[in-house]
Design an enzyme around this catalytic site. Structure first.
Site, PDB file in Angstrom:
ATOM      1  N   LYS A  10       0.867  -1.184   0.000  1.00  0.00           N
ATOM      2  CA  LYS A  10       0.000   0.000   0.000  1.00  0.00           C
ATOM      3  C   LYS A  10       0.894   1.221   0.000  1.00  0.00           C
ATOM      4  O   LYS A  10       1.638   1.454   0.957  1.00  0.00           O
ATOM      5  CB  LYS A  10      -0.892   0.007   1.244  1.00  0.00           C
TER       6      LYS A  10
ATOM      7  N   ASN B  27      -9.491   0.691   9.804  1.00  0.00           N
ATOM      8  CA  ASN B  27      -8.575   0.451  10.912  1.00  0.00           C
ATOM      9  C   ASN B  27      -9.076   1.134  12.180  1.00  0.00           C
ATOM     10  O   ASN B  27      -9.570   0.482  13.102  1.00  0.00           O
ATOM     11  CB  ASN B  27      -7.159   0.918  10.547  1.00  0.00           C
TER      12      ASN B  27
END
Lengths: 66, 256
Positions: free
Chosen positions: B97, B206
């Site tokens: 990422k 998250n």
């Protein structure tokens, strides 16, 4: 002799391998990632590679992140 | 019905990606992963703090999961490329990422540097998932550069503010061929469901899970919301109308 570890100068004994350095630091070698002078060093080579004066060592690990 | 998400040649059943930051303890992470069914898990690479050594977070991630190390901490393309290479050498696989940020207040990504890093890493065989500010032209450049998916933010990282950028994300979903994964800002399961109803391929969550009072139950709620949103998208929602359209027949009233 002096090396730079994670950006800070550090004095270490001569003829220390990467693996010995980590063990001296009380680190579990299987939990870290090593970059030496800008190159990633694979775990299999840690015993073989001896640290030299002015080496730049990065001792890294994976942490939680998003 | 078979509905798999394919990224980098991998078939994924779960469309909920989970980040491992901010959990009060590492021990919660395997429970969150198990209950959510998530198959793609992010983590970060940092210098060891010799005075306060912690466990490696990889020890808490199911070996069946795809690891998605992020390049957080990178301020330009070169630093992102370096982190990606280290993570791959460390045995994390070839997914990455890209996260390039030099703005510390809003943590908004630098699309230009992100495109440069994507170009380099895609050529090196990485499966590149760039985190970006939702801009159509930047997303096109990322696609051209070889991104395996494009990950626009819904709101600034860690804010739990939801799909503040929804109209821009809608445009990316319509125009970009690679999967659009909404990353950052999603704070509630309803917001994850909305992203999926809009046609996002997946969401990455998250903070919303890690900082909830009960992260495990929240992970389950997100998992259900993502599935519900996806199912609704595939079902073709009815049209939105300006005026009321009666659902009951307008004939045969009792007072006639």
């Amino acid at each position: 002799m002096q090396i730079r570890v994670n950006g800070s100068l550090e004095t270490i004994p001569f003829s220390l391998s990467i693996k010995e350095y980590l063990l001296n630091k009380g680190l579990k070698p299987e939990s870290v990632v090593i970059e030496l002078n800008g190159q990633v060093v694979k775990r299999e080579q840690w015993e073989r590679i001896v640290l030299k004066e002015n080496d730049e060592l990065e001792v890294l690990r994976f942490v939680g992140g998003g | 019905m078979e509905d798999k998400l394919i990224i980098g040649g991998q078939e994924l059943e779960s469309r909920l990606f989970i980040g491992t930051g901010k959990f009060s303890s590492h021990e919660i992470i395997p429970k969150v992963i198990a209950v959510s069914g998530s198959q793609v898990i992010t983590m970060a690479l940092r210098r060891v703090n010799f005075s306060n050594e912690q466990d490696n977070v990889l020890n808490y991630i199911d070996k069946k999961c795809i690891l998605l190390p992020n390049t957080s901490g990178a301020r330009n393309a070169g630093e992102a490329v370096r982190i990606a290479r280290i993570a791959r050498e460390a045995g994390c696989g070839n997914w990455v990422k890209i996260e390039v940020i030099s703005d510390n207040k809003y943590l908004l990504p630098d699309n230009y540097e992100t495109i440069r890093a994507t170009e380099i890493l895609a050529k090196e065989g990485f499966v590149v998932l760039p985190y970006m500010s939702p801009d159509l032209m930047a997303a096109k450049r990322l696609e051209e550069a070889g991104a395996a998916a494009v990950m626009p933010l819904g709101a600034p990282i860690g804010t739990n503010r939801g799909l503040m950028t929804r109209e821009l994300i809608r445009i990316l979903i319509a125009e970009i061929k690679v999967p659009i994964i909404v990353d950052a800002g999603i704070g509630r399961p309803s917001q994850a469901a909305e992203a999926m109803e809009m046609g996002a391929a997946a969401v990455l969550v998250n903070t919303a899970i890690a900082t909830a009072q009960d992260p495990v139950q929240t992970a389950r709620a997100f998992s259900l919301a993502v599935q519900a949103g996806r199912m609704a998208f595939l079902s073709g929602p009815g049209a939105v109308q300006e005026y009321a359209v009666a659902s009951s027949p307008l004939t045969g009233f009792l007072h006639k």
